[in-house]
Design an enzyme around this catalytic site. Structure first.
Site, PDB file in Angstrom:
ATOM      1  CG  PHE A 196       7.119  -9.137  -0.936  1.00  0.00           C
ATOM      2  CD1 PHE A 196       6.935  -8.791  -2.269  1.00  0.00           C
ATOM      3  CD2 PHE A 196       8.299  -9.776  -0.582  1.00  0.00           C
ATOM      4  CE1 PHE A 196       7.902  -9.058  -3.217  1.00  0.00           C
ATOM      5  CE2 PHE A 196       9.277 -10.054  -1.524  1.00  0.00           C
ATOM      6  CZ  PHE A 196       9.073  -9.691  -2.837  1.00  0.00           C
TER       7      PHE A 196
ATOM      8  CB  SER B 284       1.013  -1.195  -7.471  1.00  0.00           C
ATOM      9  OG  SER B 284       0.012  -1.431  -8.417  1.00  0.00           O
TER      10      SER B 284
ATOM     11  CE1 TYR C 117      -2.456  -3.045  -2.396  1.00  0.00           C
ATOM     12  CE2 TYR C 117      -3.015  -2.282  -4.609  1.00  0.00           C
ATOM     13  CZ  TYR C 117      -2.165  -2.959  -3.755  1.00  0.00           C
ATOM     14  OH  TYR C 117      -1.018  -3.528  -4.250  1.00  0.00           O
TER      15      TYR C 117
ATOM     16  CE  LYS D  21       1.158  -1.880  -2.437  1.00  0.00           C
ATOM     17  NZ  LYS D  21       2.055  -2.575  -1.534  1.00  0.00           N
TER      18      LYS D  21
ATOM     19  N   GLY E 219     -13.835   1.610 -11.733  1.00  0.00           N
ATOM     20  CA  GLY E 219     -12.458   1.914 -11.334  1.00  0.00           C
ATOM     21  C   GLY E 219     -11.397   1.292 -12.234  1.00  0.00           C
TER      22      GLY E 219
HETATM   23  P1  NAD Z   1       0.020 -11.837  -1.076  1.00  0.00           P
HETATM   24  O1  NAD Z   1      -1.215 -11.492  -0.339  1.00  0.00           O
HETATM   25  O2  NAD Z   1       0.100 -13.166  -1.723  1.00  0.00           O
HETATM   26  O3  NAD Z   1       1.296 -11.665  -0.142  1.00  0.00           O
HETATM   27  C1  NAD Z   1       1.343 -10.745   0.917  1.00  0.00           C
HETATM   28  C2  NAD Z   1       1.708 -11.531   2.159  1.00  0.00           C
HETATM   29  O4  NAD Z   1       1.803 -10.616   3.249  1.00  0.00           O
HETATM   30  C3  NAD Z   1       0.663 -12.565   2.541  1.00  0.00           C
HETATM   31  O5  NAD Z   1       1.320 -13.803   2.762  1.00  0.00           O
HETATM   32  C4  NAD Z   1       0.050 -12.029   3.819  1.00  0.00           C
HETATM   33  O6  NAD Z   1      -0.323 -13.083   4.698  1.00  0.00           O
HETATM   34  C5  NAD Z   1       1.180 -11.188   4.374  1.00  0.00           C
HETATM   35  N1  NAD Z   1       0.777 -10.053   5.224  1.00  0.00           N
HETATM   36  C6  NAD Z   1      -0.180  -9.133   5.010  1.00  0.00           C
HETATM   37  N2  NAD Z   1      -0.194  -8.225   5.992  1.00  0.00           N
HETATM   38  C7  NAD Z   1       0.804  -8.588   6.855  1.00  0.00           C
HETATM   39  C8  NAD Z   1       1.298  -8.042   8.063  1.00  0.00           C
HETATM   40  N3  NAD Z   1       0.776  -6.967   8.627  1.00  0.00           N
HETATM   41  N4  NAD Z   1       2.333  -8.670   8.669  1.00  0.00           N
HETATM   42  C9  NAD Z   1       2.886  -9.782   8.129  1.00  0.00           C
HETATM   43  N5  NAD Z   1       2.447 -10.349   7.005  1.00  0.00           N
HETATM   44  C10 NAD Z   1       1.421  -9.749   6.369  1.00  0.00           C
HETATM   45  O7  NAD Z   1       0.258 -10.672  -2.151  1.00  0.00           O
HETATM   46  P2  NAD Z   1       1.289 -10.578  -3.341  1.00  0.00           P
HETATM   47  O8  NAD Z   1       0.525 -10.621  -4.604  1.00  0.00           O
HETATM   48  O9  NAD Z   1       2.413 -11.521  -3.132  1.00  0.00           O
HETATM   49  O10 NAD Z   1       1.775  -9.083  -3.156  1.00  0.00           O
HETATM   50  C11 NAD Z   1       2.977  -8.759  -2.479  1.00  0.00           C
HETATM   51  C12 NAD Z   1       3.160  -7.271  -2.470  1.00  0.00           C
HETATM   52  O11 NAD Z   1       3.187  -6.798  -3.812  1.00  0.00           O
HETATM   53  C13 NAD Z   1       2.047  -6.494  -1.772  1.00  0.00           C
HETATM   54  O12 NAD Z   1       2.621  -5.393  -1.115  1.00  0.00           O
HETATM   55  C14 NAD Z   1       1.191  -6.046  -2.920  1.00  0.00           C
HETATM   56  O13 NAD Z   1       0.469  -4.873  -2.592  1.00  0.00           O
HETATM   57  C15 NAD Z   1       2.222  -5.757  -3.975  1.00  0.00           C
HETATM   58  N6  NAD Z   1       1.712  -5.818  -5.345  1.00  0.00           N
HETATM   59  C16 NAD Z   1       1.053  -6.928  -5.769  1.00  0.00           C
HETATM   60  C17 NAD Z   1       0.543  -6.970  -7.071  1.00  0.00           C
HETATM   61  C18 NAD Z   1      -0.228  -8.157  -7.543  1.00  0.00           C
HETATM   62  O14 NAD Z   1      -0.974  -8.011  -8.526  1.00  0.00           O
HETATM   63  N7  NAD Z   1      -0.120  -9.330  -6.947  1.00  0.00           N
HETATM   64  C19 NAD Z   1       0.764  -5.897  -7.933  1.00  0.00           C
HETATM   65  C20 NAD Z   1       1.461  -4.776  -7.469  1.00  0.00           C
HETATM   66  C21 NAD Z   1       1.934  -4.759  -6.156  1.00  0.00           C
HETATM   67  C1  WQD Z   2      -6.906  -7.381 -15.198  1.00  0.00           C
HETATM   68  C2  WQD Z   2      -7.884  -7.148 -16.339  1.00  0.00           C
HETATM   69  C3  WQD Z   2     -10.067  -6.416 -15.662  1.00  0.00           C
HETATM   70  C4  WQD Z   2     -11.142 -10.091 -13.591  1.00  0.00           C
HETATM   71  C5  WQD Z   2      -5.197  -5.057  -9.952  1.00  0.00           C
HETATM   72  C6  WQD Z   2      -4.992  -3.907  -9.005  1.00  0.00           C
HETATM   73  C7  WQD Z   2      -3.632  -3.338  -9.177  1.00  0.00           C
HETATM   74  C8  WQD Z   2      -2.563  -4.418  -9.091  1.00  0.00           C
HETATM   75  C9  WQD Z   2      -2.870  -5.605  -9.932  1.00  0.00           C
HETATM   76  C10 WQD Z   2      -1.681  -4.474  -6.881  1.00  0.00           C
HETATM   77  C11 WQD Z   2      -8.724  -5.896 -16.152  1.00  0.00           C
HETATM   78  C12 WQD Z   2     -10.129  -7.765 -16.312  1.00  0.00           C
HETATM   79  C13 WQD Z   2     -10.483  -9.128 -14.314  1.00  0.00           C
HETATM   80  C14 WQD Z   2     -12.280 -10.698 -14.167  1.00  0.00           C
HETATM   81  C15 WQD Z   2     -11.974  -9.370 -16.132  1.00  0.00           C
HETATM   82  N1  WQD Z   2      -2.432  -4.946  -7.780  1.00  0.00           N
HETATM   83  N2  WQD Z   2     -10.882  -8.781 -15.558  1.00  0.00           N
HETATM   84  N3  WQD Z   2     -12.646 -10.320 -15.424  1.00  0.00           N
HETATM   85  O1  WQD Z   2      -7.263  -4.510 -12.312  1.00  0.00           O
HETATM   86  O2  WQD Z   2      -5.140  -4.555 -13.689  1.00  0.00           O
HETATM   87  O3  WQD Z   2      -5.014  -4.571 -11.274  1.00  0.00           O
HETATM   88  O4  WQD Z   2      -4.207  -6.050  -9.706  1.00  0.00           O
HETATM   89  O5  WQD Z   2      -1.107  -3.459  -6.816  1.00  0.00           O
HETATM   90  O6  WQD Z   2      -3.478  -2.399  -8.178  1.00  0.00           O
HETATM   91  O7  WQD Z   2      -5.959  -2.909  -9.275  1.00  0.00           O
HETATM   92  O8  WQD Z   2      -5.816  -6.589 -12.425  1.00  0.00           O
HETATM   93  O9  WQD Z   2      -6.277  -8.978 -12.658  1.00  0.00           O
HETATM   94  O10 WQD Z   2      -8.007  -7.506 -11.536  1.00  0.00           O
HETATM   95  O11 WQD Z   2      -7.635  -7.292 -13.982  1.00  0.00           O
HETATM   96  O12 WQD Z   2     -12.354  -9.064 -17.257  1.00  0.00           O
HETATM   97  O13 WQD Z   2     -12.951 -11.552 -13.554  1.00  0.00           O
HETATM   98  O14 WQD Z   2      -8.810  -8.227 -16.377  1.00  0.00           O
HETATM   99  O15 WQD Z   2     -11.139  -5.623 -16.079  1.00  0.00           O
HETATM  100  O16 WQD Z   2      -8.878  -5.320 -17.399  1.00  0.00           O
HETATM  101  P1  WQD Z   2      -5.888  -4.974 -12.488  1.00  0.00           P
HETATM  102  P2  WQD Z   2      -6.959  -7.663 -12.568  1.00  0.00           P
END
Ligand code: NAD
Ligand code: WQD
Length: 344
Positions: free
Chosen positions: A83, A127, A152, A156, A300
């Site tokens: 993660f 993602s 970012y 991925k 974006g």
């Molecule tokens: P998060 O930031 O809560 O968790 C990531 C954790 O990794 C954090 O605790 C951070 O301290 C740790 N971290 C970062 N870089 C590190 C490193 N180099 N070494 C050790 N620890 C490190 O994020 P999350 O929402 O739990 O996301 C987890 C994974 O899922 C990430 O890879 C993120 O890109 C991916 N992801 C998240 C979302 C989302 O919307 N939350 C969506 C799609 C994918």
């Molecule tokens: C959701 C919707 C905004 C905030 C991002 C990353 C994506 C993935 C998940 C990791 C959108 C709208 C948001 C606000 C709003 N992460 N919005 N007001 O953009 O779908 O995805 O997080 O991989 O890579 O791009 O998620 O929660 O930012 O937005 O209206 O203050 O809410 O426009 O339509 P998003 P989000």
């Protein structure tokens, strides 16, 4: 004997929920995290839920020597769930090298060390961002990958390619790539949840912070999209549902049930929900009004995306089951808990 799983970024949002589910399923978990986006006391929350304290080391995945020491200290790690990554889309635009370095070096270090320590499997957090604006909805795993809209997002895509190339080269391990849609919600125990640092970029933490009065009002980024109510549409997936899919992925890889050495699954509900619908749902289930205003589109942003989760449903035997109502209620209870604990 319990199988050992290493969870990188296990103190983070999705990681912590996954550690709970892994422990509930009988795995022995070792968590590493550099705490760049999380707090060490998340481990206490995991222990309060499961009554098991996972081994926890503060470690950066970029620290290759540190990883070597970790594998020596905890022999017999069978699988990794990776993660750990930096995940703020906007920040990545301004700090691209930081993102490429953190998100790519971490994965390379792990992949390099896996054969040396006989680690058989790696599950990678990808993602739906890799699909950009899909041509067809709902989007399935065969949809083309679109040019990334941020560094970012690009990390991925690159990480997925690295995994594929390395597996193709014949390494003695397998991988499952999980493409998450929009994870939201908190654990029903209200012991763990999302801990955004600074001003939240994501919709739900911004919404709950507005509802509790930390933020004055929520900005809805655009109501002139080609959607029924004009606001963007996403697939919001409950974080516990998401966490459970990771346990299934690990079971699958370690149990030799994978169909190929690298598999990709969409993790979403299959339901598209607009920003305005989400706000209305939150207000209905919590009884709390959320002040909001419509502002310009966010650069974006994708207009609409939701998953076709049929492949994950069929092959993994996994399905998102939590309702949006309960999920948003859990987000609200978590926000209240953060106030009670004087964290936010
Ligand atoms: P998060 O930031 O809560 O968790 C990531 C954790 O990794 C954090 O605790 C951070 O301290 C740790 N971290 C970062 N870089 C590190 C490193 N180099 N070494 C050790 N620890 C490190 O994020 P999350 O929402 O739990 O996301 C987890 C994974 O899922 C990430 O890879 C993120 O890109 C991916 N992801 C998240 C979302 C989302 O919307 N939350 C969506 C799609 C994918
Ligand atoms: C959701 C919707 C905004 C905030 C991002 C990353 C994506 C993935 C998940 C990791 C959108 C709208 C948001 C606000 C709003 N992460 N919005 N007001 O953009 O779908 O995805 O997080 O991989 O890579 O791009 O998620 O929660 O930012 O937005 O209206 O203050 O809410 O426009 O339509 P998003 P989000």
């Amino acid at each position: 004997m319990k199988q050992r799983i290493l969870v990188t970024g296990g103190a983070g949002y999705i990681g912590s929920h996954t550690v709970v589910e892994l422990q509930n399923a009988g795995y022995e978990v070792i968590v590493i995290d550099n705490l760049s986006n999380s707090r060490a006391d998340v481990i206490d929350g995991i222990e309060r839920i499961t009554h098991i304290r996972p081994a926890f080391e503060i470690l950066d995945c970029n620290d290759r020597n540190g990883l070597v020491r970790l594998f020596e200290k905890y022999p017999g790690i069978k699988g990794i769930i990776h993660f750990a990554a930096s995940k703020a889309v906007g920040e990545s635009v301004h700090q691209p090298l930081q993102y490429y370095k953190n998100n790519i070096t971490s994965l390379i270090n792990l992949l390099e060390l896996m054969p040396e320590y006989q680690v058989q499997a790696i599950v990678f957090s990808s993602s739906c961002t890799v699909y950009g604006q899909p041509d067809l909805l709902p989007v399935d795993e065969n949809a083309p990958i679109k040019p990334a809209l941020s560094p970012y997002g690009n990390t991925k895509q690159i990480n997925e390619e690295i995994i594929r190339d390395v597996i193709y080269s014949g390494v003695p391990y397998k991988s499952i790539i999980l493409r998450y849609f929009n994870p939201i919600g908190a654990h029903p125990s209200v012991e763990i949840g999302e801990l955004p640092q600074g001003t939240p970029q994501n919709l739900v933490p911004f919404l709950t912070q507005t509802a509790i009065g930390i933020r004055k009002e929520l900005s809805v980024f655009g109501n002139d999209y080609n959607t029924p109510d004009g606001s963007c549409i996403r697939d919001y997936i409950n974080v516990v549902d998401l966490a459970k899919a990771h346990v299934i992925a690990v079971d699958r890889l370690l149990g030799g049930k994978n169909l190929s050495n690298v598999e990709v699954f969409n993790l979403g509900t299959g339901q598209g929900v607009s920003v305005l619908e989400l706000i209305e749902t939150f207000e209905r289930v919590t009884g709390v009004k959320v002040p909001y205003k419509i502002v310009a589109r966010r650069e974006g942003d994708i207009e609409k995306v939701w998953a076709n989760p049929a492949y994950a449903n069929r092959v993994l035997g996994w399905k998102a089951v939590e309702s949006l109502d309960d999920t948003l209620l859990s987000s609200w209870k978590w926000q209240l808990k953060l106030r009670e604990r004087a964290i936010m």
